[in-house]
Design a protein around this motif. Structure first.
Motif, mmCIF file in Angstrom:
data_model
loop_
_atom_site.group_PDB
_atom_site.id
_atom_site.type_symbol
_atom_site.label_atom_id
_atom_site.label_comp_id
_atom_site.label_asym_id
_atom_site.label_seq_id
_atom_site.Cartn_x
_atom_site.Cartn_y
_atom_site.Cartn_z
ATOM 1 N N MET A 146 0.853 -1.201 0.000
ATOM 2 C CA MET A 146 0.000 0.000 0.000
ATOM 3 C C MET A 146 0.885 1.247 0.000
ATOM 4 N N THR A 147 0.523 2.221 -0.818
ATOM 5 C CA THR A 147 1.300 3.456 -0.916
ATOM 6 C C THR A 147 1.113 4.311 0.335
ATOM 7 N N ILE A 148 2.222 4.765 0.895
ATOM 8 C CA ILE A 148 2.168 5.638 2.075
ATOM 9 C C ILE A 148 2.019 7.079 1.605
ATOM 10 N N SER A 149 0.971 7.762 2.059
ATOM 11 C CA SER A 149 0.714 9.124 1.607
ATOM 12 C C SER A 149 1.165 10.176 2.616
ATOM 13 N N VAL A 150 1.319 9.785 3.904
ATOM 14 C CA VAL A 150 1.729 10.716 4.963
ATOM 15 C C VAL A 150 2.954 10.145 5.669
ATOM 16 N N ILE A 151 3.963 10.980 5.849
ATOM 17 C CA ILE A 151 5.218 10.547 6.473
ATOM 18 C C ILE A 151 5.424 11.303 7.782
ATOM 19 N N ASP A 152 5.753 10.569 8.825
ATOM 20 C CA ASP A 152 6.021 11.159 10.136
ATOM 21 C C ASP A 152 7.396 11.834 10.104
ATOM 22 N N ILE A 153 7.435 13.140 10.386
ATOM 23 C CA ILE A 153 8.712 13.857 10.433
ATOM 24 C C ILE A 153 8.904 14.521 11.796
ATOM 25 N N SER A 154 8.190 14.012 12.797
ATOM 26 C CA SER A 154 8.266 14.633 14.126
ATOM 27 C C SER A 154 9.683 14.566 14.700
ATOM 28 N N HIS A 155 10.479 13.567 14.250
ATOM 29 C CA HIS A 155 11.841 13.423 14.772
ATOM 30 C C HIS A 155 12.766 14.556 14.330
ATOM 31 N N LEU A 156 12.305 15.382 13.352
ATOM 32 C CA LEU A 156 13.133 16.495 12.885
ATOM 33 C C LEU A 156 13.133 17.663 13.871
ATOM 34 N N SER A 157 12.229 17.618 14.851
ATOM 35 C CA SER A 157 12.104 18.714 15.839
ATOM 36 C C SER A 157 11.951 20.062 15.136
ATOM 37 N N LEU A 158 11.099 20.072 14.127
ATOM 38 C CA LEU A 158 10.863 21.267 13.313
ATOM 39 C C LEU A 158 9.692 22.051 13.902
ATOM 40 N N LEU B 165 15.039 14.633 4.062
ATOM 41 C CA LEU B 165 14.230 15.342 5.051
ATOM 42 C C LEU B 165 14.942 16.555 5.628
ATOM 43 N N GLU B 166 16.266 16.521 5.670
ATOM 44 C CA GLU B 166 17.001 17.678 6.177
ATOM 45 C C GLU B 166 16.841 18.872 5.235
ATOM 46 N N ASP B 167 16.884 18.604 3.920
ATOM 47 C CA ASP B 167 16.658 19.684 2.955
ATOM 48 C C ASP B 167 15.237 20.217 3.072
ATOM 49 N N VAL C 90 4.710 17.934 12.344
ATOM 50 C CA VAL C 90 4.820 16.519 12.727
ATOM 51 C C VAL C 90 4.703 15.566 11.544
ATOM 52 N N SER C 91 4.209 16.036 10.406
ATOM 53 C CA SER C 91 4.038 15.129 9.275
ATOM 54 C C SER C 91 4.148 15.897 7.968
ATOM 55 N N ALA C 92 4.376 15.151 6.905
ATOM 56 C CA ALA C 92 4.474 15.734 5.569
ATOM 57 C C ALA C 92 3.899 14.741 4.570
ATOM 58 N N SER C 93 3.358 15.264 3.491
ATOM 59 C CA SER C 93 2.851 14.374 2.451
ATOM 60 C C SER C 93 4.016 13.709 1.727
ATOM 61 N N ALA C 94 3.778 12.487 1.269
ATOM 62 C CA ALA C 94 4.813 11.777 0.520
ATOM 63 C C ALA C 94 5.166 12.538 -0.750
ATOM 64 N N SER D 232 -0.330 21.348 16.063
ATOM 65 C CA SER D 232 0.821 21.018 15.227
ATOM 66 C C SER D 232 0.456 21.221 13.761
ATOM 67 N N TRP D 233 1.477 21.100 12.903
ATOM 68 C CA TRP D 233 1.304 21.338 11.467
ATOM 69 C C TRP D 233 1.491 20.044 10.667
ATOM 70 N N HIS D 234 0.803 19.994 9.523
ATOM 71 C CA HIS D 234 1.065 18.995 8.481
ATOM 72 C C HIS D 234 1.518 19.763 7.247
ATOM 73 N N ALA D 235 2.608 19.313 6.623
ATOM 74 C CA ALA D 235 3.154 19.995 5.447
ATOM 75 C C ALA D 235 2.787 19.216 4.183
ATOM 76 N N ASP D 236 2.350 19.941 3.154
ATOM 77 C CA ASP D 236 2.084 19.298 1.874
ATOM 78 C C ASP D 236 2.269 20.309 0.754
ATOM 79 N N LEU D 237 1.929 19.913 -0.457
ATOM 80 C CA LEU D 237 2.034 20.795 -1.620
ATOM 81 C C LEU D 237 0.689 21.431 -1.915
#
Length: 288
Positions: A1-13, A35-37, A21-25, A79-84
């Protein structure tokens, strides 16, 4: 199954005292998975002196391009979710949208992206016929017809939201309406040409650059004439449901809707002739 949301909470952004806390794939793919970029880009866009704007409850970057980075509050609103966001506020036809109207336009852009489909060509219909015969061709054509109707409904909702108290659209919205309806008409014309080419064995004739008879689309807020400069004309009555474009003779700007009995007779005659022609093509095709 395609993952559409990625957990980025570990970036402490953190942006504006909220963690991202998350970003779209899709957004992550734009940065080749780095993820650093992505983190650096978000911090740059949404810094206190960054180039961004508020669109409803969301934050949009404002750059030169056809897409923006968007931060949307997640349901907990902490918290925020990042996408396009699939449009650019410096890109045609959205560059003149005022800040206080971007929320309505953004909702339309999101709906438009959900309904995105490629333009149908004769080869698509031939492939469908090879896989499932005539029923598959009909299913594909109906699918794209339904998508066009949903796109029309999205346009109708947008124009209704942008109508001023005086009953018309502001100049910037007239330009936006003309561009969006032009694209909608192009997709409808591609579908019609593909069907004609399929029925006629490979040729749909010459695709016109200009419809000299005039093409008008009616919406609840007025009508958009694609052969006239961008301008929405308001009428007394709103049409019921989605309608295909109407062919008509060019007329003076701001003329109210309505047509004479002779014009209706000519229109009925033309429609009858078109139906007879299509029926004849279909009979010849299935007799082959």
């Amino acid at each position: 199954m395609t993952i559409s949301v990625i957990d980025i909470s570990h970036l402490s952004l953190v942006v504006h005292q909220r963690p991202v806390v998350s970003a779209s794939a899709e957004l992550v793919r734009c940065w080749s998975g780095d993820l650093e970029d992505l983190k650096e880009c978000i911090l740059e866009h949404f810094a206190p002196d960054g180039n961004y704007c508020e669109v409803g409850n969301d934050l949009h970057s404002v750059t030169i391009g056809s897409a923006e980075t968007r931060l949307s509050p997640v349901p907990d609103d902490a918290s925020w979710h990042a996408d396009l966001f699939h449009a650019g506020w410096h890109d045609f036809p959205y560059e003149n949208v005022p800040l206080d109207c971007r929320h309505q336009v953004a909702a339309y852009v999101d709906r438009k992206h959900e309904l995105r489909e490629g333009c149908v060509q004769e080869q698509d219909l031939l492939e469908a016929a090879g896989e499932g015969g005539a029923p598959a061709v009909e299913h594909l054509v109906r699918h794209h017809r339904d998508i066009l109707d949903q796109q029309y409904a999205a346009l109708d909702a947008l124009f209704s939201d942008l109508v001023t108290p005086a009953g018309g659209l502001p100049a910037w919205a007239q330009e936006l309406a003309h561009a969006e309806v032009q694209e909608h008409h192009m997709r409808r014309e591609w579908l019609g040409s593909a069907v004609i080419a399929y029925l006629c064995g490979g040729s749909a004739g010459h695709r016109p650059d200009t419809i000299f008879g005039g093409v008008r689309y009616d919406f609840s807020a007025g009508s958009v004439d694609l052969t006239q400069p961008p301008q929405v004309k308001c009428g007394d009555q709103a049409p019921q449901g989605g309608r295909p474009p109407q062919t008509h003779r060019p007329r003076p700007p701001m003329r109210r809707r309505g047509c004479s009995s002779s014009a209706l007779a000519r229109c009925a005659s033309a429609v009858k002739a078109l139906v007879v022609t299509i029926t004849t093509w279909s009979q010849r095709w299935y007799a082959r």
